[in-house]
Design a protein around this motif. Structure first.
Motif, mmCIF file in Angstrom:
data_model
loop_
_atom_site.group_PDB
_atom_site.id
_atom_site.type_symbol
_atom_site.label_atom_id
_atom_site.label_comp_id
_atom_site.label_asym_id
_atom_site.label_seq_id
_atom_site.Cartn_x
_atom_site.Cartn_y
_atom_site.Cartn_z
ATOM 1 N N PRO A 155 0.827 -1.208 0.000
ATOM 2 C CA PRO A 155 0.000 0.000 0.000
ATOM 3 C C PRO A 155 0.863 1.259 0.000
ATOM 4 N N SER A 156 0.334 2.339 -0.531
ATOM 5 C CA SER A 156 1.024 3.623 -0.435
ATOM 6 C C SER A 156 0.788 4.220 0.954
ATOM 7 N N PRO A 157 1.646 5.150 1.394
ATOM 8 C CA PRO A 157 1.401 5.805 2.686
ATOM 9 C C PRO A 157 0.013 6.454 2.767
ATOM 10 N N ALA A 158 -0.427 7.095 1.678
ATOM 11 C CA ALA A 158 -1.749 7.726 1.681
ATOM 12 C C ALA A 158 -2.852 6.692 1.833
ATOM 13 N N TYR A 159 -2.658 5.499 1.270
ATOM 14 C CA TYR A 159 -3.632 4.413 1.418
ATOM 15 C C TYR A 159 -3.728 4.003 2.885
ATOM 16 N N VAL A 160 -2.594 3.798 3.536
ATOM 17 C CA VAL A 160 -2.605 3.373 4.938
ATOM 18 C C VAL A 160 -3.248 4.440 5.812
ATOM 19 N N ALA A 161 -2.841 5.689 5.628
ATOM 20 C CA ALA A 161 -3.414 6.771 6.433
ATOM 21 C C ALA A 161 -4.907 6.905 6.190
ATOM 22 N N GLY A 162 -5.320 6.806 4.922
ATOM 23 C CA GLY A 162 -6.742 6.907 4.609
ATOM 24 C C GLY A 162 -7.542 5.751 5.157
ATOM 25 N N ALA A 163 -6.980 4.550 5.117
ATOM 26 C CA ALA A 163 -7.667 3.380 5.654
ATOM 27 C C ALA A 163 -7.828 3.487 7.166
ATOM 28 N N LEU A 164 -6.801 3.956 7.855
ATOM 29 C CA LEU A 164 -6.892 4.135 9.311
ATOM 30 C C LEU A 164 -7.959 5.166 9.664
ATOM 31 N N SER A 165 -7.999 6.255 8.919
ATOM 32 C CA SER A 165 -9.016 7.281 9.149
ATOM 33 C C SER A 165 -10.416 6.743 8.859
ATOM 34 N N ALA A 166 -10.579 6.040 7.741
ATOM 35 C CA ALA A 166 -11.884 5.484 7.373
ATOM 36 C C ALA A 166 -12.336 4.419 8.365
ATOM 37 N N ALA A 167 -11.381 3.766 9.024
ATOM 38 C CA ALA A 167 -11.721 2.739 10.009
ATOM 39 C C ALA A 167 -12.148 3.330 11.345
ATOM 40 N N GLY A 168 -12.090 4.656 11.483
ATOM 41 C CA GLY A 168 -12.633 5.297 12.677
ATOM 42 C C GLY A 168 -11.637 5.979 13.586
ATOM 43 N N PHE A 169 -10.369 5.980 13.215
ATOM 44 C CA PHE A 169 -9.386 6.690 14.030
ATOM 45 C C PHE A 169 -9.413 8.174 13.681
ATOM 46 N N GLU A 170 -9.696 9.006 14.672
ATOM 47 C CA GLU A 170 -9.812 10.439 14.423
ATOM 48 C C GLU A 170 -8.457 11.112 14.228
ATOM 49 N N HIS A 171 -7.408 10.478 14.721
ATOM 50 C CA HIS A 171 -6.080 11.080 14.645
ATOM 51 C C HIS A 171 -5.107 10.057 14.079
ATOM 52 N N VAL A 172 -4.517 10.386 12.946
ATOM 53 C CA VAL A 172 -3.539 9.510 12.291
ATOM 54 C C VAL A 172 -2.244 10.309 12.130
ATOM 55 N N TYR A 173 -1.149 9.715 12.575
ATOM 56 C CA TYR A 173 0.124 10.431 12.628
ATOM 57 C C TYR A 173 1.212 9.679 11.879
ATOM 58 N N SER A 174 2.215 10.459 11.474
ATOM 59 C CA SER A 174 3.471 9.924 10.972
ATOM 60 C C SER A 174 4.571 10.409 11.912
ATOM 61 N N PRO A 175 5.510 9.550 12.286
ATOM 62 C CA PRO A 175 6.621 10.029 13.123
ATOM 63 C C PRO A 175 7.465 11.058 12.370
ATOM 64 N N THR A 176 8.052 11.991 13.103
ATOM 65 C CA THR A 176 8.918 12.993 12.493
ATOM 66 C C THR A 176 10.281 12.410 12.142
ATOM 67 N N PHE A 177 10.565 11.217 12.600
ATOM 68 C CA PHE A 177 11.788 10.501 12.241
ATOM 69 C C PHE A 177 11.442 9.019 12.160
ATOM 70 N N LEU A 178 12.192 8.280 11.367
ATOM 71 C CA LEU A 178 11.913 6.864 11.149
ATOM 72 C C LEU A 178 13.060 6.015 11.692
ATOM 73 N N PRO A 179 12.855 4.710 11.801
ATOM 74 C CA PRO A 179 13.930 3.839 12.285
ATOM 75 C C PRO A 179 15.203 3.990 11.455
ATOM 76 N N GLU A 180 16.340 3.850 12.122
ATOM 77 C CA GLU A 180 17.638 3.990 11.459
ATOM 78 C C GLU A 180 18.021 2.662 10.800
ATOM 79 N N HIS A 181 17.415 2.444 9.654
ATOM 80 C CA HIS A 181 17.631 1.228 8.876
ATOM 81 C C HIS A 181 17.436 1.603 7.416
ATOM 82 N N GLU A 182 18.175 0.952 6.524
ATOM 83 C CA GLU A 182 18.155 1.324 5.102
ATOM 84 C C GLU A 182 16.761 1.304 4.489
ATOM 85 N N ASP A 183 15.906 0.390 4.913
ATOM 86 C CA ASP A 183 14.570 0.291 4.309
ATOM 87 C C ASP A 183 13.733 1.546 4.542
#
Length: 223
Positions: A155-183
């Motif tokens: 899935p794309s990030p927008a798909y995941v965020a949209g699915a979480l919102s559509a599933a009823g979560f009023e607040h969906v966040y992305s961390p300001t930093f990600l794990p320190e790994h190449e992926d």
């Protein structure tokens, strides 16, 4: 040695755990379901914080190994694409790392997982680099770390965020930093790729029933 303890998996497990610690989400003492737990390595994060942890995975061999490693850990074999998650009750936190992209229908799973989640759903997944909410179906190899069936998704990030919102979560966040790994260190190119130089692209999402005022999180607007 279990596949989940091979060097590649050890490296990403360590990066995920360090990232979870740095985010410092309000999980201490909560009830947690680790969905797609594998052999339970990530569930240790929650046990160390006094959580009541229940692990589920679709492969019986993973749950057998988990029970050998952690005899006191509650665990069950659950097919995330067909079994009823509600049969196991509701939990404060649904922890969903490294499993969403192994499912052919990630939105249906997110909607069912939301039904058992009281407070937080924490998601880490391989993604497709696209600005639009879309999902690409792929074939997973047949091994204990992959999909139960051969069909999986990216899935794309927008798909995941949209699915979480559509599933009823009023607040969906992305961390300001990600794990320190190449992926996690990919550039956003909007090129529909889900592999670069043979490596997956990964992202993290936090969905909450209530507002989380944490400097490590930025709220996402549904697509």
């Amino acid at each position: 040695m279990p596949l989940f303890d091979w060097p590649f998996y050890q490296a990403i497990t360590e990066a995920r755990l360090a990232h979870l610690e740095r985010m410092d989400l309000p999980v201490a003492g909560k009830s947690v379901i680790d969905v797609g737990s594998g052999i339970g390595r990530l569930s240790e994060f929650f046990v160390e914080r006094g959580c009541d942890v229940f692990c589920v995975d679709g492969r019986s061999e993973n749950i057998e190994e988990l029970r050998r490693l952690y005899p006191d850990r509650r665990a069950a074999v659950v097919d995330l694409e067909s079994d009823d998650l509600l049969a196991h009750g509701r939990f404060d936190v649904v922890f969903c790392y490294g499993v969403l992209y192994h499912l052919a229908d990630p939105f249906s799973f997110i909607r069912r997982a939301a039904g058992i989640c009281r407070e937080l759903m924490i998601v880490e997944t391989c993604i497709t680099d696209a600005e639009e909410p879309l999902v690409i179906l792929v074939r997973d190899p047949d091994d204990p770390t992959m999909a139960l069936g051969s069909l999986a998704s990216r899935p794309s990030p927008a798909y995941v965020a949209g699915a979480l919102s559509a599933a009823g979560f009023e607040h969906v966040y992305s961390p300001t930093f990600l794990p320190e790994h190449e992926d996690f260190g990919y550039r956003r190119l909007n090129d529909l790729s889900y592999l670069r130089d043979g490596r997956a692209l990964r992202d993290v999402f936090v969905a909450s029933r209530s507002e989380l005022r944490l400097p490590v999180l930025r709220q996402l607007e549904p697509a």
